[in-house]
Design an enzyme around this catalytic site. Structure first.
Site, mmCIF file in Angstrom:
data_model
loop_
_atom_site.group_PDB
_atom_site.id
_atom_site.type_symbol
_atom_site.label_atom_id
_atom_site.label_comp_id
_atom_site.label_asym_id
_atom_site.label_seq_id
_atom_site.Cartn_x
_atom_site.Cartn_y
_atom_site.Cartn_z
ATOM 1 N N LYS A 1 -47.141 -26.823 63.136
ATOM 2 C CA LYS A 1 -48.381 -27.554 63.388
ATOM 3 C C LYS A 1 -48.795 -27.549 64.848
ATOM 4 O O LYS A 1 -49.962 -27.756 65.168
ATOM 5 C CB LYS A 1 -48.250 -29.001 62.906
ATOM 6 C CG LYS A 1 -48.213 -29.087 61.396
ATOM 7 C CD LYS A 1 -48.608 -30.456 60.906
ATOM 8 C CE LYS A 1 -48.799 -30.385 59.399
ATOM 9 N NZ LYS A 1 -49.383 -31.577 58.841
ATOM 10 N N LYS B 1 -48.850 -21.276 52.921
ATOM 11 C CA LYS B 1 -49.063 -22.382 51.988
ATOM 12 C C LYS B 1 -50.474 -22.936 52.104
ATOM 13 O O LYS B 1 -51.061 -22.937 53.187
ATOM 14 C CB LYS B 1 -48.024 -23.494 52.213
ATOM 15 C CG LYS B 1 -48.462 -24.628 53.120
ATOM 16 C CD LYS B 1 -47.562 -25.846 52.971
ATOM 17 C CE LYS B 1 -48.091 -26.984 53.841
ATOM 18 N NZ LYS B 1 -48.835 -28.000 53.116
ATOM 19 N N LYS C 1 -54.090 -28.872 53.845
ATOM 20 C CA LYS C 1 -55.309 -29.614 54.135
ATOM 21 C C LYS C 1 -55.809 -29.297 55.527
ATOM 22 O O LYS C 1 -56.987 -29.122 55.758
ATOM 23 C CB LYS C 1 -55.048 -31.125 54.073
ATOM 24 C CG LYS C 1 -55.042 -31.682 52.678
ATOM 25 C CD LYS C 1 -55.145 -33.206 52.737
ATOM 26 C CE LYS C 1 -53.921 -33.834 52.127
ATOM 27 N NZ LYS C 1 -52.877 -34.163 53.091
HETATM 28 P P1 ATP Z 1 -51.566 -31.360 56.162
HETATM 29 O O1 ATP Z 1 -52.030 -29.922 56.333
HETATM 30 O O2 ATP Z 1 -52.463 -32.367 56.787
HETATM 31 O O3 ATP Z 1 -50.102 -31.541 56.497
HETATM 32 P P2 ATP Z 1 -50.859 -31.002 53.435
HETATM 33 O O4 ATP Z 1 -51.773 -30.131 52.652
HETATM 34 O O5 ATP Z 1 -49.587 -30.394 53.930
HETATM 35 O O6 ATP Z 1 -51.717 -31.619 54.604
HETATM 36 P P3 ATP Z 1 -49.596 -33.529 52.987
HETATM 37 O O7 ATP Z 1 -50.405 -34.785 52.887
HETATM 38 O O8 ATP Z 1 -48.895 -33.232 54.268
HETATM 39 O O9 ATP Z 1 -50.544 -32.295 52.587
HETATM 40 O O10 ATP Z 1 -48.531 -33.498 51.814
HETATM 41 C C1 ATP Z 1 -48.639 -34.260 50.617
HETATM 42 C C2 ATP Z 1 -47.710 -33.687 49.573
HETATM 43 O O11 ATP Z 1 -48.211 -32.427 49.106
HETATM 44 C C3 ATP Z 1 -46.291 -33.400 50.087
HETATM 45 O O12 ATP Z 1 -45.361 -33.779 49.098
HETATM 46 C C4 ATP Z 1 -46.274 -31.913 50.273
HETATM 47 O O13 ATP Z 1 -44.971 -31.369 50.156
HETATM 48 C C5 ATP Z 1 -47.171 -31.455 49.145
HETATM 49 N N1 ATP Z 1 -47.803 -30.152 49.436
HETATM 50 C C6 ATP Z 1 -48.593 -29.866 50.489
HETATM 51 N N2 ATP Z 1 -49.007 -28.596 50.435
HETATM 52 C C7 ATP Z 1 -48.475 -28.058 49.301
HETATM 53 C C8 ATP Z 1 -48.556 -26.770 48.680
HETATM 54 N N3 ATP Z 1 -49.261 -25.792 49.215
HETATM 55 N N4 ATP Z 1 -47.874 -26.567 47.519
HETATM 56 C C9 ATP Z 1 -47.151 -27.573 46.962
HETATM 57 N N5 ATP Z 1 -47.028 -28.813 47.499
HETATM 58 C C10 ATP Z 1 -47.685 -29.061 48.650
HETATM 59 MG MG MG Z 2 -48.355 -31.475 55.285
#
Ligand code: ATP
Ligand code: MG
Length: 338
Positions: free
Chosen positions: A112, A201, A204
């Site tokens: 990040k 991956k 968000k």
């Molecule tokens: P950010 O980019 O802000 O970190 P994020 O997409 O990683 O957002 P989080 O809010 O950090 O989302 O994570 C929420 C949940 O979603 C966590 O349990 C994380 O492991 C899961 N998660 C995030 N991205 C994925 C993905 N691509 N596939 C499966 N699970 C995911």
């Molecule tokens: Mg995340």
């Protein structure tokens, strides 16, 4: 009942398909077999650049989506992290037990902070895994081998490992206090990939708008994104994440949404083109997310009611968190206020 706990960051207007399949959908299924705590982790969201008014909206939107996918206030404790002060308090104590080198090995921080360089990253982003350990350990079940599950995606495995290490270290130094949580990672959906860059991956905060399927997407854009997903120069619909990451990701998503095993889908699409796979996947996604989108918008139409639902969740979470902190304060040698 054993306890289960997890969280999601309000870092976007909508959850994406990875959040849904990798995390949130599984939370729903655990709320009857477990005593469940699910939170919107807004304190984590302020470790990167953000706008306060946008954050407030996103906290409500995140909560509304949690209720819309099927979490129910009568069956789970759904709350906002910052409304329970003990999270910050326990994070400080766990921070004092964490080595600088140990924290420096966390790969999410490296990922990040890569964009702007580690020098520009906040200390909060660096200590994020310690706050996450506090988020979890505050809700430790009473000691005695009760199982303690944390359903997350694959990207959180290392943070869960740190949480277990810190729980063990605290127990060793101050006496048995925390149950070490188990990461509950569903193999098949643990890592949904970006539609445009299928070797990364879906995220968000770092996926491009075209690479991410948001569960609140309108039907038009949702369909368009799936139809434009990156595939490969072959024509065969076959699961092979090494050489066909794009197609394999689409098959993973379709199997997870529709419940049909991947081998079944390979058979179903034998001889068909990528366009057919995408078209059927788009239909399935629309069917799944249409009702969730409607319900989310209904909940958002009454923010006062939503805030009341969250206040009830925070009240319940606070009871548990305050109980844990009483013990922790005593154990670490703080003086009780006379
Ligand atoms: P950010 O980019 O802000 O970190 P994020 O997409 O990683 O957002 P989080 O809010 O950090 O989302 O994570 C929420 C949940 O979603 C966590 O349990 C994380 O492991 C899961 N998660 C995030 N991205 C994925 C993905 N691509 N596939 C499966 N699970 C995911
Ligand atoms: Mg995340």
């Amino acid at each position: 009942r054993p306890r289960v706990l997890s969280g999601i960051q309000p870092t976007a207007d909508s959850f994406h398909l990875g959040n849904y399949l990798g995390a949130v959908r599984n939370w729903v299924g655990l709320q009857d077999s477990h005593e469940a705590f699910y939170m919107v982790v807004d304190m984590h969201a302020i470790t990167v650049d953000y706008d306060p008014e946008v954050l407030r909206q996103r906290i409500r939107r995140s909560a509304a989506q949690l209720f819309a996918v099927g979490l129910e206030p009568s069956r789970s404790t759904v709350f906002v992290q910052s409304q329970v002060h003990e999270h910050a308090e326990l994070a400080w104590i766990l921070g004092a037990l964490t080595g600088f080198g140990e924290a420096s090995r966390m790969t999410q921080f490296k990922d990040k902070s890569a964009k702007h360089g580690t020098q520009a990253a906040s200390v909060g982003l660096f200590t994020y895994p310690i706050l996450q350990a506090a988020d979890i350990l505050l809700y430790t079940p009473p000691l005695g081998g009760k199982d303690f599950q944390v359903p997350v995606g694959e990207d959180q495995r290392q943070h869960l490992e740190l949480t277990r290490t810190l729980a063990g270290r605290f127990n060793h130094r101050f006496g048995p206090t925390f149950v070490e949580p188990d990461a509950h990672i569903l193999k098949s959906t643990a890592k949904i990939q970006d539609l445009q860059e299928p070797e990364r991956k879906m995220s968000k905060s770092s996926s491009s708008p075209q690479g991410i399927i948001d569960i609140l997407d309108e039907p038009g854009p949702l369909k368009k994104k799936i139809m434009r997903a990156v595939t490969d120069a072959e024509t065969e619909i076959r699961y092979d994440p090494e050489t066909k990451p794009g197609v394999s990701n689409l098959l993973t998503i379709m199997s997870a949404l529709g419940g049909e095993p991947i081998e079944g889908l390979e058979g179903h699409f034998a001889g068909a083109g990528y366009g057919q796979l995408k078209k059927e996947l788009a239909e399935l996604a629309l069917e799944t997310f249409g009702p969730i989108r409607e319900r989310t918008l209904e909940l958002l139409a009454d923010p006062a009611e939503l805030d009341r639902m969250l206040a009830k969740g925070a009240e319940r979470a606070s009871e548990v968190a305050a109980g844990t902190m009483d013990t922790v304060r005593e154990r670490v040698g703080y003086l009780r206020r006379g």
